[in-house]
Design a protein around this motif. Structure first.
Motif, PDB file in Angstrom:
ATOM      1  N   CYS A  55      33.283 -42.337 -17.029  1.00 12.90           N
ATOM      2  CA  CYS A  55      33.508 -41.633 -18.296  1.00 12.90           C
ATOM      3  C   CYS A  55      32.864 -40.258 -18.228  1.00 12.90           C
ATOM      4  CB  CYS A  55      32.862 -42.410 -19.446  1.00 12.90           C
ATOM      5  SG  CYS A  55      31.083 -42.624 -19.237  1.00 12.90           S
ATOM      6  N   LYS A  56      33.206 -39.420 -19.213  1.00 14.36           N
ATOM      7  CA  LYS A  56      32.450 -38.183 -19.408  1.00 14.36           C
ATOM      8  C   LYS A  56      31.468 -38.483 -20.526  1.00 14.36           C
ATOM      9  CE  LYS A  56      36.017 -34.885 -18.185  1.00 14.36           C
ATOM     10  NZ  LYS A  56      36.985 -33.941 -18.722  1.00 14.36           N
ATOM     11  N   SER A  57      30.231 -37.991 -20.411  1.00  7.93           N
ATOM     12  CA  SER A  57      29.266 -38.280 -21.462  1.00  7.93           C
ATOM     13  C   SER A  57      28.352 -37.089 -21.708  1.00  7.93           C
ATOM     14  CB  SER A  57      28.433 -39.507 -21.093  1.00  7.93           C
ATOM     15  OG  SER A  57      27.488 -39.757 -22.107  1.00  7.93           O
ATOM     16  N   LYS A  58      27.938 -36.916 -22.946  1.00 10.58           N
ATOM     17  CA  LYS A  58      27.021 -35.825 -23.300  1.00 10.58           C
ATOM     18  C   LYS A  58      25.643 -36.373 -23.639  1.00 10.58           C
ATOM     19  CE  LYS A  58      30.479 -32.776 -25.264  1.00 10.58           C
ATOM     20  NZ  LYS A  58      31.122 -32.349 -26.494  1.00 10.58           N
ATOM     21  N   ILE A  59      25.391 -37.638 -23.321  1.00  9.93           N
ATOM     22  CA  ILE A  59      24.156 -38.249 -23.833  1.00  9.93           C
ATOM     23  C   ILE A  59      22.970 -38.052 -22.884  1.00  9.93           C
ATOM     24  CG2 ILE A  59      23.143 -40.358 -24.783  1.00  9.93           C
ATOM     25  CD1 ILE A  59      26.110 -41.309 -25.283  1.00  9.93           C
ATOM     26  N   THR A  60      23.064 -38.619 -21.697  1.00 11.68           N
ATOM     27  CA  THR A  60      21.905 -38.630 -20.796  1.00 11.68           C
ATOM     28  C   THR A  60      22.264 -38.069 -19.431  1.00 11.68           C
ATOM     29  OG1 THR A  60      20.783 -40.419 -21.921  1.00 11.68           O
ATOM     30  CG2 THR A  60      20.315 -40.212 -19.596  1.00 11.68           C
ATOM     31  N   TYR A  61      21.364 -37.265 -18.893  1.00 11.20           N
ATOM     32  CA  TYR A  61      21.593 -36.668 -17.576  1.00 11.20           C
ATOM     33  C   TYR A  61      20.555 -37.200 -16.592  1.00 11.20           C
ATOM     34  CZ  TYR A  61      21.620 -33.235 -13.824  1.00 11.20           C
ATOM     35  OH  TYR A  61      21.675 -32.642 -12.591  1.00 11.20           O
ATOM     36  N   TYR A 114      17.324 -36.655 -22.009  1.00 13.40           N
ATOM     37  CA  TYR A 114      18.125 -37.136 -23.141  1.00 13.40           C
ATOM     38  C   TYR A 114      18.682 -35.906 -23.846  1.00 13.40           C
ATOM     39  CZ  TYR A 114      15.378 -41.590 -22.943  1.00 13.40           C
ATOM     40  OH  TYR A 114      14.762 -42.763 -22.574  1.00 13.40           O
ATOM     41  N   ARG A 115      19.977 -35.797 -23.937  1.00 13.21           N
ATOM     42  CA  ARG A 115      20.629 -34.658 -24.605  1.00 13.21           C
ATOM     43  C   ARG A 115      20.032 -33.328 -24.134  1.00 13.21           C
ATOM     44  NH1 ARG A 115      25.239 -36.564 -27.361  1.00 13.21           N
ATOM     45  NH2 ARG A 115      24.731 -38.523 -28.381  1.00 13.21           N
ATOM     46  N   GLY A 116      19.728 -33.257 -22.849  1.00  8.93           N
ATOM     47  CA  GLY A 116      19.243 -32.005 -22.261  1.00  8.93           C
ATOM     48  C   GLY A 116      17.733 -31.839 -22.260  1.00  8.93           C
ATOM     49  N   ILE A 117      17.005 -32.687 -22.966  1.00 10.45           N
ATOM     50  CA  ILE A 117      15.537 -32.525 -23.048  1.00 10.45           C
ATOM     51  C   ILE A 117      14.852 -33.432 -22.012  1.00 10.45           C
ATOM     52  CG2 ILE A 117      13.499 -32.630 -24.550  1.00 10.45           C
ATOM     53  CD1 ILE A 117      15.275 -32.208 -26.942  1.00 10.45           C
ATOM     54  N   PRO A 118      13.968 -32.846 -21.167  1.00  8.22           N
ATOM     55  CA  PRO A 118      13.323 -33.658 -20.122  1.00  8.22           C
ATOM     56  C   PRO A 118      12.512 -34.817 -20.700  1.00  8.22           C
ATOM     57  CG  PRO A 118      12.854 -31.326 -19.792  1.00  8.22           C
ATOM     58  CD  PRO A 118      13.547 -31.443 -21.117  1.00  8.22           C
ATOM     59  N   ILE A 119      12.565 -35.936 -19.999  1.00  4.39           N
ATOM     60  CA  ILE A 119      11.882 -37.147 -20.463  1.00  4.39           C
ATOM     61  C   ILE A 119      10.371 -36.918 -20.550  1.00  4.39           C
ATOM     62  CG2 ILE A 119      11.645 -38.251 -18.156  1.00  4.39           C
ATOM     63  CD1 ILE A 119      12.585 -40.087 -21.392  1.00  4.39           C
ATOM     64  N   GLU A 120       9.839 -36.089 -19.651  1.00  4.40           N
ATOM     65  CA  GLU A 120       8.386 -35.845 -19.663  1.00  4.40           C
ATOM     66  C   GLU A 120       7.971 -35.185 -20.985  1.00  4.40           C
ATOM     67  OE1 GLU A 120      10.428 -34.964 -17.217  1.00  4.40           O
ATOM     68  OE2 GLU A 120       9.733 -36.151 -15.501  1.00  4.40           O
TER      69      GLU A 120
END
Ligand code: CMC
Length: 392
Positions: free
Chosen positions: A16-22, A32-38
């Protein structure tokens, strides 16, 4: 239908294409949505990050208050639902109870099976997130033969869960700030993780236009296995086995390398991370800090550290790019909080709920979305014929 490409275990298939998690598995990056987990681990809370995952943006003060209000309003489960807990045999694993009860929310809230607006979606999302926590705590209370504890309306998400888990008929429970903080971090780090087994299961089920409760209940079941969410329980069982046997850590690692009895180093390896799992780094540090702050020791943590050191300097693990994953240290934190072992994977399910909900929504928002329907490469017999029974 033409030629079918086989991709065993979907190792290289984008479903799929997704905008949620990279995720960048080589660089150990998770956003998550572009913001680093750290950054989120340091500055955010589970509920704020859940909002981010589900709705695609950090909430304003007003949005946060509204969502917190919905979580509060929906913390109770229907009194009728309580009766179901009595009907499960005491030996039922809390994961079985959780998946059954999450599915059953649709029976008590049938209007939420059809979602027609953003507002209805927000309500259903809050319902799932809030009730899964109450269901989880109730499944534990039922398993130890204690009455179910009602949620309190003055407690925040993590504290309320701990209250429902640990309040005794004769004794209230007050979590220390260190415990609440650790639970928030644990849940936040589990909030989403792209197309893992349970999330792609949720998407698969959702693609048939199944309702949000049925889809997320399927996610709970996919999470249960030891290769996925069940690994956090399996890690502790492995460490206990090493502790209770004559075997030392090196001997255990030798057995793993020789693939004796098919054993694996639980909490090690990941399909996508080939360098390190950023969640595991954060959790290792958090576990150390929590043990210091609570002035606790746990011999299993020492075994875990030793096991990680031995494996990380061994060619077998280096060549295969196997590193500690999120489940390797998370169990140590749950143990320190007093969470019983058979509840570990349920804790993962509470944490992953925002990711499942967000993926359900993404599928439903796609006007061109098709049902998920992979093909197979047939390798069975052809050209067979029916034979009389006495001639078989
Ligand atoms: N211990 C020993 N050997 C391993 C391990 C391990 N934990 N993981 C992979 N290998 C070996 C595997 O035997 C294979 O070796 P060979 O090439 O000689 O046959 C090689 O490494 C490649 O492994 P794979 O099975 O192709 O890897 P995969 O991407 O299909 O599986 C995994 C990923 C996470 C299921 C697997 O690493 C595993 O079973 N780990 C232990 C369970 C675990 O910790 N799971 C939690 C995953 S992270 C959080 C989550 O998803 O819930």
């Amino acid at each position: 239908t033409g030629y079918i490409t086989l991709d065993d275990g979907y190792g290289n298939t984008g479903s799929c294409k997704s905008k949620i998690t990279y995720i960048d598995g080589d660089a150990g990056v998770l956003r998550y949505r572009g913001i680093p987990i750290e950054e989120l681990a340091e500055k955010s809370t589970f509920i704020e990050s859940a909002y981010l995952v589900i709705f695609g943006k950090l909430p304003t003060v007003e949005e946060r208050d509204r969502f917190a209000g919905l979580l509060m309003e929906n913390a109770m489960i229907d009194e009728g639902m309580k009766k179901h807990f009595e009907a499960f045999p005491p030996s039922t694993h809390p994961m079985a109870i959780t998946s059954a009860m999450v599915n059953l929310i649709s029976g008590y809230e049938p209007e939420d099976m059809i979602i027609n607006s953003e507002q209805e979606f927000e309500e259903a999302a809050a319902k799932l997130m809030s009730k899964v926590r109450t269901i989880a705590a109730a499944s534990y209370k039922a398993s130890i033969g204690e009455p179910i504890v009602y949620p309190r309306y003055d407690l925040r998400y993590a504290e309320n869960f701990l209250h429902m888990m640990f309040t005794k008929p004769y004794k209230a429970y007050e979590p220390t700030p260190a415990v609440s903080r650790a639970l928030n971090l644990f849940l936040l780090l589990h909030a989403d993780h792209e197309q893992n087994c349970s999330t792609s299961t949720v998407r698969m089920v959702a693609s048939s236009q199944a309702n949000i409760f049925a889809s997320c209940s399927a996610g709970v079941n996919a999470l249960w296995g030891p290769r996925h969410g069940g690994a956090n329980q399996a890690v502790i069982e492995m460490l206990e086995q090493i502790r209770d046997s004559d075997m030392d850590v090196k001997e255990y690692v030798r057995k793993v390398k020789n693939k004796e009895d098919g054993i694996k180093l639980m909490g090690f390896g990941h399909r996508v991370y080939r360098n390190f799992d950023p969640r595991s780094k954060i959790l290792r540090k958090a576990a150390d800090e929590m043990f210091d702050e609570l002035e606790m020791t746990d011999p299993l943590l020492d075994i875990a550290q030793e096991l990680a050191d031995v494996a990380l300097s061994d060619d077998y693990f280096v060549e295969r790019k196997l590193y500690p994953n999120v489940d390797f240290y998370s169990g140590m934190i749950l143990r320190a909080m007093g969470i019983p072992l058979n509840m570990f994977t349920v804790m993962f399910a509470i944490g992953r709920m925002p990711g499942w909900i967000a993926n359900w929504k993404e599928i439903n928002d796609d006007p061109k979305g098709r049902i998920y329907r992979p093909r197979q490469v047939y390798v069975g017999p052809t050209d067979q014929h029916w034979v009389l029974r006495e001639e078989r």
